[in-house]
Design a protein around this motif. Structure first.
Motif, PDB file in Angstrom:
ATOM      1  N   TYR A  91      -8.192  29.065  10.426  1.00  0.00           N
ATOM      2  CA  TYR A  91      -7.864  30.015   9.357  1.00  0.00           C
ATOM      3  C   TYR A  91      -7.575  29.305   8.033  1.00  0.00           C
ATOM      4  CZ  TYR A  91      -5.435  33.425   6.519  1.00  0.00           C
ATOM      5  OH  TYR A  91      -5.049  34.230   5.476  1.00  0.00           O
ATOM      6  N   SER A  92      -6.651  28.372   8.040  1.00  0.00           N
ATOM      7  CA  SER A  92      -6.253  27.726   6.780  1.00  0.00           C
ATOM      8  C   SER A  92      -7.401  26.903   6.194  1.00  0.00           C
ATOM      9  CB  SER A  92      -5.005  26.864   6.967  1.00  0.00           C
ATOM     10  OG  SER A  92      -5.254  25.850   7.902  1.00  0.00           O
ATOM     11  N   GLU A 141      -8.988  35.521   1.641  1.00  0.00           N
ATOM     12  CA  GLU A 141      -8.396  36.065   2.869  1.00  0.00           C
ATOM     13  C   GLU A 141      -9.262  37.177   3.454  1.00  0.00           C
ATOM     14  OE1 GLU A 141      -4.443  37.223   1.780  1.00  0.00           O
ATOM     15  OE2 GLU A 141      -3.741  35.151   1.695  1.00  0.00           O
ATOM     16  N   GLU A 154      -7.418  34.269  -4.105  1.00  0.00           N
ATOM     17  CA  GLU A 154      -6.787  34.187  -2.794  1.00  0.00           C
ATOM     18  C   GLU A 154      -7.024  35.433  -1.956  1.00  0.00           C
ATOM     19  OE1 GLU A 154      -2.534  32.941  -0.789  1.00  0.00           O
ATOM     20  OE2 GLU A 154      -2.871  32.634  -2.933  1.00  0.00           O
ATOM     21  N   SER A 155      -6.949  36.579  -2.588  1.00  0.00           N
ATOM     22  CA  SER A 155      -7.143  37.836  -1.875  1.00  0.00           C
ATOM     23  C   SER A 155      -8.565  37.933  -1.304  1.00  0.00           C
ATOM     24  CB  SER A 155      -6.871  39.002  -2.822  1.00  0.00           C
ATOM     25  OG  SER A 155      -7.153  40.211  -2.201  1.00  0.00           O
ATOM     26  N   GLN A 157     -10.999  37.193   7.133  1.00  0.00           N
ATOM     27  CA  GLN A 157     -10.754  38.302   8.051  1.00  0.00           C
ATOM     28  C   GLN A 157     -12.069  38.944   8.503  1.00  0.00           C
ATOM     29  OE1 GLN A 157      -7.847  39.015   9.413  1.00  0.00           O
ATOM     30  NE2 GLN A 157      -6.940  37.370   8.217  1.00  0.00           N
ATOM     31  N   LYS A 199      -9.854  29.440   4.675  1.00  0.00           N
ATOM     32  CA  LYS A 199      -9.264  30.055   3.491  1.00  0.00           C
ATOM     33  C   LYS A 199      -9.296  29.071   2.319  1.00  0.00           C
ATOM     34  CE  LYS A 199      -5.117  32.065   1.606  1.00  0.00           C
ATOM     35  NZ  LYS A 199      -3.690  32.114   1.725  1.00  0.00           N
TER      36      LYS A 199
END
Length: 162
Positions: free
Chosen positions: A10-11, A28, A24-25, A32, A14
């Motif tokens: 994940y990180s 993410e 950032e949004s 997802q 991202k």
């Protein structure tokens, strides 16, 4: 299995997307979406040898798809598209549109007209034209985009200056 991959990657995903988008949004959301695709079809992950690089590739493609969906299309006005469809025209409209198309082509430079006709009328691929003109295919695509835009602008303004 997918939850484990999510925790491990994940990180990384991202941060990878954050470098590309600086949002950032959006980063993410793309991560997802990638893992939602995996949850819906976990079979995709079974034959993958290098999971992290595969996930990066899927994330990059998902981001590209996101921007493609957001970008405006050249012919977004349905009336223009319907006007140009030969099947929808009566004989008078066909003749009028042929004249408008001829006038639009005549407003182009010789190079623009040749490039447009090579692609749209004769059906040469971007790669074929790129080899013929000794230019990158991306240059051919961007030039054709601008040419199409000129033609559409002329078509939309046909009653104003004729």
């Amino acid at each position: 299995m997918i939850e484990n991959e999510y925790k491990m990657n994940y990180s990384y995903l991202k941060n990878f997307l954050l470098k590309l988008t600086r949002d950032e949004s959006l980063s993410e959301d793309i991560v997802q979406e990638v893992f939602t695709k995996l949850i819906n079809d976990p079979e995709k992950l079974s034959g993958v040898k290098y999971t992290k690089s595969w996930l990066v590739s899927v994330a990059k493609n998902t981001l590209i798809d996101h921007f493609r969906k957001k970008s405006p299309t050249l012919l977004k006005d349905d009336d223009i598209v319907n006007d140009l469809l030969v099947d929808n025209m009566d004989p008078e409209t066909k003749i009028l549109n042929n004249e408008i198309i001829k006038m639009s082509l005549n407003k182009l430079t010789v190079d623009e007209r040749n490039l447009f006709l090579a692609r749209e009328y004769y059906g040469y691929s971007y790669e074929d034209i790129s080899v013929l003109l000794d230019l990158p295919a991306t240059t051919i695509k961007s030039r054709l985009f601008r040419i199409r835009k000129k033609i559409v602008q002329h078509y939309e303004g046909r009653g104003k200056d004729e």
